[in-house]
Design an enzyme around this catalytic site. Structure first.
Site, mmCIF file in Angstrom:
data_model
loop_
_atom_site.group_PDB
_atom_site.id
_atom_site.type_symbol
_atom_site.label_atom_id
_atom_site.label_comp_id
_atom_site.label_asym_id
_atom_site.label_seq_id
_atom_site.Cartn_x
_atom_site.Cartn_y
_atom_site.Cartn_z
ATOM 1 N N CYS A 97 4.417 -55.777 29.326
ATOM 2 C CA CYS A 97 3.542 -56.200 30.452
ATOM 3 C C CYS A 97 3.814 -57.850 29.712
ATOM 4 C CB CYS A 97 2.938 -55.737 29.406
ATOM 5 S SG CYS A 97 1.511 -54.169 30.154
ATOM 6 N N ASP B 5 10.500 -29.657 14.930
ATOM 7 C CA ASP B 5 10.031 -28.218 14.880
ATOM 8 C C ASP B 5 10.329 -27.126 14.271
ATOM 9 O OD1 ASP B 5 9.087 -28.070 18.318
ATOM 10 O OD2 ASP B 5 11.398 -28.011 16.440
ATOM 11 N N HIS C 242 5.737 -49.732 27.821
ATOM 12 C CA HIS C 242 4.823 -49.417 27.741
ATOM 13 C C HIS C 242 4.420 -47.908 27.375
ATOM 14 C CE1 HIS C 242 1.173 -50.952 28.998
ATOM 15 N NE2 HIS C 242 1.248 -49.617 29.539
ATOM 16 N N CYS D 174 2.887 -55.580 24.591
ATOM 17 C CA CYS D 174 4.759 -55.473 24.680
ATOM 18 C C CYS D 174 5.589 -55.949 25.564
ATOM 19 C CB CYS D 174 4.621 -54.001 25.437
ATOM 20 S SG CYS D 174 4.809 -53.503 27.415
ATOM 21 N N ASP E 210 1.258 -35.165 18.349
ATOM 22 C CA ASP E 210 2.552 -35.038 19.247
ATOM 23 C C ASP E 210 2.581 -34.673 20.758
ATOM 24 O OD1 ASP E 210 2.486 -32.189 18.365
ATOM 25 O OD2 ASP E 210 4.183 -32.486 20.201
ATOM 26 N N ASP F 246 6.591 -20.195 13.060
ATOM 27 C CA ASP F 246 4.716 -19.756 13.136
ATOM 28 C C ASP F 246 4.310 -18.559 14.032
ATOM 29 O OD1 ASP F 246 2.912 -21.937 15.019
ATOM 30 O OD2 ASP F 246 4.891 -21.980 14.782
ATOM 31 N N GLN G 136 -3.562 -21.097 12.752
ATOM 32 C CA GLN G 136 -3.315 -20.102 13.696
ATOM 33 C C GLN G 136 -5.003 -19.604 13.153
ATOM 34 O OE1 GLN G 136 -1.738 -20.630 16.305
ATOM 35 N NE2 GLN G 136 0.800 -21.710 15.936
ATOM 36 N N CYS H 7 -1.630 -55.968 27.304
ATOM 37 C CA CYS H 7 -1.145 -55.699 25.908
ATOM 38 C C CYS H 7 0.510 -56.282 25.867
ATOM 39 C CB CYS H 7 -0.523 -54.259 27.086
ATOM 40 S SG CYS H 7 0.694 -53.205 26.473
#
Lengths: 317, 363
Positions: free
Chosen positions: A227, A10, A252, A224, A184, A64, A107, A222
């Site tokens: 899990c 950013d 997770h 992952c 994000d 910005d 904006q 799940c």
């Protein structure tokens, strides 16, 4: 970092404004007090881009002039026009356009007229990608989705649309229905550090006493590593006592977000996006109490979710 | 530990070759509690750890962590950290808790005194330890699946140590720990106690030196015939930004690390050394928990490698050469500490090639 995939940086502006007490915005840039030695410093659009050029991320963000969504009055307009002037300074300063994609940020607060001016201004500069900024700052959800909808309608279809600071899984699904692509948010890892797991039904609070003897995985659907290997009971022990609890929950939660993104994407590619949205909403709102703002947004997006909504619901946002 | 090693997941522990994890009974009994662990099928199941577990008796934490801990013939009386109530940990209860937790190796409750203690307290503690081992044995419900180790006490007094050794050996236990060391005693006294114990303990049973330690100490104790060790040092020093390397230690917080693009240890093949530079870890250790975690991962990998190398060199009949290589890396100028030289002499390991002539090294 030894990271072989993509990076995005950013502009540095947001943290300065939100983290530093004496930050101030002028036409030159963001003036602030250095947290290292207290000296007065200035972050200009040129310098933000220079720094980002050195860091070398694949996607970089223009500096910005961002105001809180709840701001009203002339400041909003001033910030919007300044953002347009600053994008030109960012573009001029950008040394590596061949390898780093400079995104502009729309904006204009919650004002459709201002948003429209900003949108046109950025689109005519033909940028590699566009962010929708200035949201996720406490505005009501009804205003939020309308701004997203206006922006996605006006932005080029063949460029990424990135809604900054979003967010909750529900918000991501709605924004995706409205045509956004990128997001994000600190939410998945931050909520993990509070002992909260993301699941299809919503959230699971691992600190809760009932978890102490619950031998199921966080989410049976799940796949992952967490899990597949650990029970709620085990994670409950950890979250109240050890950093490993937060880490496993972060793992997770990020897996959940990756799966959500993948599922959204695949459902679009396979032409069954509305069904995916319906399934998502049914899991989160089994009683059919889908919030009204979601219903409104889906209507504008052209996604039929009537099967998920209980008749005559007067849900709150 | 309350079910995890600080900084590593269980998968990572498996990856680096960890075979056994130590759990602190004191912490486990507080949270999540022995009964809950039992209901959930034992600690292996709760953690999903398929390899070995060892629990200590709980006594040491109590004595070292709690201000009002007091030892009587009954057991260790202490003030509960949860609600301030007066509580008593007896040998029977320690074993009951450890039975519920279900570790493969469990430790007898011993009366342990600081190594620097002198006077009648040392003797009292040694005899009490012998009386308590019998109470532990009587209370032990699962001798077929859980190995109850006795702990040799007696301070730095060879006479007391001898009495304790005989007492424990005649009880024919599955394994033996050498306790009451690593508490500030000088290194010369330390190795002599270890040597006396390993000489007296059965050759076909594990010998576990509790609270050790530094890689050098582990090499010396192994030369003297010990097999097992436990210490917080590798992970604790990681949290201070220190990595373990063949040459000794590497301090990642140091400014020179900021631009050092080498891995922590070019000879190490762990995930951290294969993927990250000192410069990157330097950024992290000053700012983010991930720095400590990566260092913990490396340090534990280092310890696993050290253990493996010690073991393999013994099996392959080249242990003295391994020790020489180890000492040369740590003391390139040949300034091997005298206590190490003395211990190696008693152990029958020739390290003269590593020691500069006429060294008068300190401990």
């Amino acid at each position: 970092m030894n990271w072989k995939r993509a990076l995005l940086t950013d502009s540095g502006g947001f943290q300065m404004v939100s983290l530093l007490h004496l930050a101030d915005i002028t036409e030159k840039g963001v003036t602030f007090q250095s947290p290292v030695d207290g000296k007065r410093m200035l972050l200009t659009p040129e310098e933000s881009i220079q720094i980002q050029n050195k860091i070398g991320a694949d996607i970089i963000m223009a500096l910005d002039d961002v105001v809180k969504t709840t701001t009203i009055g002339p400041r909003v307009e001033e910030a919007m026009y300044r953002t347009l002037r600053w994008i030109d300074r960012c573009l001029a300063a950008h040394q590596k356009p061949a390898v780093q994609n400079l995104f502009g940020i729309v904006q204009g607060g919650l004002d459709p007229v201002l948003r429209d001016i900003c949108l046109r201004g950025l689109v005519e500069r033909n940028l590699p990608g566009y962010a929708i900024g200035g949201l996720s700052g406490g505005e009501d959800k009804d205003s939020f989705w309308r701004v997203v909808a206006q922006c996605t309608a006006a932005l080029p279809e063949d460029k990424p649309r990135y809604v900054m600071g979003v967010g909750y899984p529900l918000d991501i699904v709605v924004c995706s229905a409205l045509g956004a692509d990128m997001y994000d948010c600190v939410y998945p890892t931050r909520t993990a550090r509070f002992g909260t797991a993301l699941i299809p039904e919503g959230v699971l609070k691992l600190k809760h006493k009932v978890m102490a003897s619950d031998e199921r995985p966080i989410d049976p659907t799940c796949s992952c590593m967490v899990c597949k290997n650990y029970t709620r009971a085990y994670i409950h022990c950890l979250v109240t006592k050890d950093a490993m609890g937060s880490q496993l929950l972060s793992y997770h939660n990020l897996s959940y977000m990756m799966r959500l993104s993948r599922d959204l994407h695949t459902s679009i590619v396979e032409g069954r996006f509305p069904q995916f949205v319906q399934g998502f909403l049914r899991a989160q709102f089994p009683k059919g109490d889908v919030p009204k703002w979601v219903c409104n947004a889906m209507e504008v997006a052209g996604i039929d979710i009537s099967a998920c909504c209980a008749p005559l619901t007067s849900s709150q946002n």
